[in-house]
Design an enzyme around this catalytic site. Sequence first.
Site, PDB file in Angstrom:
ATOM      1  N   LYS A 116       2.467   0.068   3.676  1.00 57.71           N
ATOM      2  CA  LYS A 116       2.918   1.036   2.832  1.00 57.71           C
ATOM      3  C   LYS A 116       2.820   2.730   3.405  1.00 57.71           C
ATOM      4  O   LYS A 116       3.571   3.520   2.930  1.00 57.71           O
ATOM      5  CB  LYS A 116       1.267   1.338   1.611  1.00 57.71           C
ATOM      6  CG  LYS A 116      -0.005   1.512   1.509  1.00 57.71           C
ATOM      7  CD  LYS A 116      -0.642   1.582   0.633  1.00 57.71           C
ATOM      8  CE  LYS A 116      -2.039   0.861   0.705  1.00 57.71           C
ATOM      9  NZ  LYS A 116      -2.922   1.612   1.575  1.00 57.71           N
TER      10      LYS A 116
ATOM     11  N   ARG B 189      -6.714   2.614  -7.172  1.00 59.43           N
ATOM     12  CA  ARG B 189      -7.257   1.868  -6.103  1.00 59.43           C
ATOM     13  C   ARG B 189      -8.069   0.373  -7.745  1.00 59.43           C
ATOM     14  O   ARG B 189      -8.296  -1.153  -6.899  1.00 59.43           O
ATOM     15  CB  ARG B 189      -8.510   1.463  -5.640  1.00 59.43           C
ATOM     16  CG  ARG B 189      -7.802   1.963  -3.813  1.00 59.43           C
ATOM     17  CD  ARG B 189      -8.751   2.086  -2.978  1.00 59.43           C
ATOM     18  NE  ARG B 189      -8.387   1.523  -1.479  1.00 59.43           N
ATOM     19  CZ  ARG B 189      -8.048   2.346  -0.587  1.00 59.43           C
ATOM     20  NH1 ARG B 189      -7.195   3.013  -0.929  1.00 59.43           N
ATOM     21  NH2 ARG B 189      -7.469   2.072   0.069  1.00 59.43           N
TER      22      ARG B 189
ATOM     23  N   ARG C  49      -3.690  -2.267  14.408  1.00 52.65           N
ATOM     24  CA  ARG C  49      -3.293  -1.368  14.408  1.00 52.65           C
ATOM     25  C   ARG C  49      -3.864   0.081  14.748  1.00 52.65           C
ATOM     26  O   ARG C  49      -4.866   0.665  15.135  1.00 52.65           O
ATOM     27  CB  ARG C  49      -3.069  -0.955  12.732  1.00 52.65           C
ATOM     28  CG  ARG C  49      -2.625   0.113  12.000  1.00 52.65           C
ATOM     29  CD  ARG C  49      -2.414   0.553  10.854  1.00 52.65           C
ATOM     30  NE  ARG C  49      -3.867   0.569  10.122  1.00 52.65           N
ATOM     31  CZ  ARG C  49      -3.428   0.614   9.118  1.00 52.65           C
ATOM     32  NH1 ARG C  49      -3.075   0.285   8.192  1.00 52.65           N
ATOM     33  NH2 ARG C  49      -4.418  -0.184   8.072  1.00 52.65           N
TER      34      ARG C  49
ATOM     35  N   ARG D 210      -8.950   2.836  13.379  1.00 52.90           N
ATOM     36  CA  ARG D 210      -9.583   3.354  12.936  1.00 52.90           C
ATOM     37  C   ARG D 210     -11.114   2.752  12.104  1.00 52.90           C
ATOM     38  O   ARG D 210     -10.723   1.339  12.909  1.00 52.90           O
ATOM     39  CB  ARG D 210      -8.966   3.146  11.189  1.00 52.90           C
ATOM     40  CG  ARG D 210      -8.068   4.137  10.608  1.00 52.90           C
ATOM     41  CD  ARG D 210      -6.809   3.750   9.969  1.00 52.90           C
ATOM     42  NE  ARG D 210      -6.911   3.571   8.920  1.00 52.90           N
ATOM     43  CZ  ARG D 210      -6.944   3.088   7.760  1.00 52.90           C
ATOM     44  NH1 ARG D 210      -5.787   3.276   7.320  1.00 52.90           N
ATOM     45  NH2 ARG D 210      -7.070   2.280   6.568  1.00 52.90           N
TER      46      ARG D 210
ATOM     47  N   ARG E 288     -12.989  -5.275   2.441  1.00 49.98           N
ATOM     48  CA  ARG E 288     -10.767  -4.191   1.540  1.00 49.98           C
ATOM     49  C   ARG E 288     -10.513  -5.416   1.091  1.00 49.98           C
ATOM     50  O   ARG E 288     -10.084  -5.115   0.078  1.00 49.98           O
ATOM     51  CB  ARG E 288     -10.608  -3.140   2.562  1.00 49.98           C
ATOM     52  CG  ARG E 288     -11.104  -2.415   3.121  1.00 49.98           C
ATOM     53  CD  ARG E 288     -11.019  -1.808   4.326  1.00 49.98           C
ATOM     54  NE  ARG E 288      -9.838  -1.010   4.560  1.00 49.98           N
ATOM     55  CZ  ARG E 288      -9.096  -0.969   5.369  1.00 49.98           C
ATOM     56  NH1 ARG E 288      -9.173  -1.182   6.665  1.00 49.98           N
ATOM     57  NH2 ARG E 288      -7.581  -0.262   5.712  1.00 49.98           N
TER      58      ARG E 288
HETATM   59  P1  AMP Z   1      -6.643   3.800   3.242  1.00 49.54           P
HETATM   60  O1  AMP Z   1      -6.319   4.674   4.139  1.00 49.54           O
HETATM   61  O2  AMP Z   1      -5.736   3.777   1.862  1.00 49.54           O
HETATM   62  O3  AMP Z   1      -7.055   2.316   4.275  1.00 49.54           O
HETATM   63  O4  AMP Z   1      -8.350   4.439   2.741  1.00 49.54           O
HETATM   64  C1  AMP Z   1      -9.141   4.232   3.355  1.00 49.54           C
HETATM   65  C2  AMP Z   1     -10.975   3.980   3.097  1.00 49.54           C
HETATM   66  O5  AMP Z   1     -10.452   5.475   2.172  1.00 49.54           O
HETATM   67  C3  AMP Z   1     -11.405   3.516   1.725  1.00 49.54           C
HETATM   68  O6  AMP Z   1     -11.535   2.151   2.118  1.00 49.54           O
HETATM   69  C4  AMP Z   1     -11.645   4.061   0.781  1.00 49.54           C
HETATM   70  O7  AMP Z   1     -12.704   4.287   1.478  1.00 49.54           O
HETATM   71  C5  AMP Z   1     -11.656   5.727   0.902  1.00 49.54           C
HETATM   72  N1  AMP Z   1     -10.447   5.746  -0.054  1.00 49.54           N
HETATM   73  C6  AMP Z   1      -8.499   5.877   0.199  1.00 49.54           C
HETATM   74  N2  AMP Z   1      -8.006   5.473  -1.276  1.00 49.54           N
HETATM   75  C7  AMP Z   1      -9.866   5.531  -2.402  1.00 49.54           C
HETATM   76  C8  AMP Z   1      -9.201   5.733  -3.642  1.00 49.54           C
HETATM   77  N3  AMP Z   1      -8.447   5.750  -4.700  1.00 49.54           N
HETATM   78  N4  AMP Z   1     -10.432   6.175  -4.876  1.00 49.54           N
HETATM   79  C9  AMP Z   1     -11.700   5.829  -3.429  1.00 49.54           C
HETATM   80  N5  AMP Z   1     -11.632   5.655  -1.879  1.00 49.54           N
HETATM   81  C10 AMP Z   1     -10.524   5.879  -1.614  1.00 49.54           C
END
Ligand code: AMP
Length: 231
Positions: free
Chosen positions: A27, A102, A141, A176, A187
């Site tokens: 994404k 989410r 990644r 990361r 996740r």
């Molecule tokens: P991502 O980069 O989208 O995979 O997000 C990495 C991390 O950021 C997630 O595992 C959560 O800890 C936090 N995070 C991202 N988006 C959200 C959200 N909408 N609500 C809560 N935590 C979030």
Amino acid sequence: MLEIIKEVIAEDNMKNIMFIAPPAAGKGTQADYIKEKYHIPHISTGDILRDIAKENSEIGNYVAETLSSGELVKDDITYKLIEQRLSRPDCKNGFIIDGFPRNYEQALAYDEILKNLGYKIGAVIVIDVDKKILEKRITGRRVCSSCHEVYNINDENNRPKLESICDECGGKLYQRADDNIEAFENRYETYHKKTEPIIKHYEEQNVLYRIDGNETKEKVSKQIDEIINII
Ligand code: AMP
């Protein structure tokens, strides 16, 4: 508390795009593609939160800890950050929202945020990818600490030219903290349990599109173009 000031008057033809996809479905890569081609900002809650996590403050420490566990950050913090970001003038022609909502609760909160700002939902795009492919992508990644460009050392078409250095800006690449198999499993589970149910919410609003994310990034982009051209 963050103050929300509405700075933008929405254009009628706003191209608002939301992705629903498991971790490492591509994404971020596709959002960058749309951003360049359609000149709309890519708003990733993950990126916003990773920036906050660098701050040496109570909230910074809380967010950093939550991110490395793979758990979700508290809703009140996330909602404020999103509404504040969407109210900025660069969103007037649309935006790509990535990583939010989410879960069903966040989807309802997002409806409310859009209503407050006078925005429409746009297109909700589900990117479907097989789990085995996601695992390979997650371990390879690498992300630029400066411009957030994403590479994959397991993909010969997407490796950086120099190891650990961003091709685009020369920034340092990092892995990361949550890009490991254990956090991935957590996740992925969270995605199935919490995020997939919101698909129905958007199906009912007739704004849902599904694409095949197992394909090359060029082929995935083509599927996205077809959707953007009809919204
Ligand atoms: P991502 O980069 O989208 O995979 O997000 C990495 C991390 O950021 C997630 O595992 C959560 O800890 C936090 N995070 C991202 N988006 C959200 C959200 N909408 N609500 C809560 N935590 C979030």
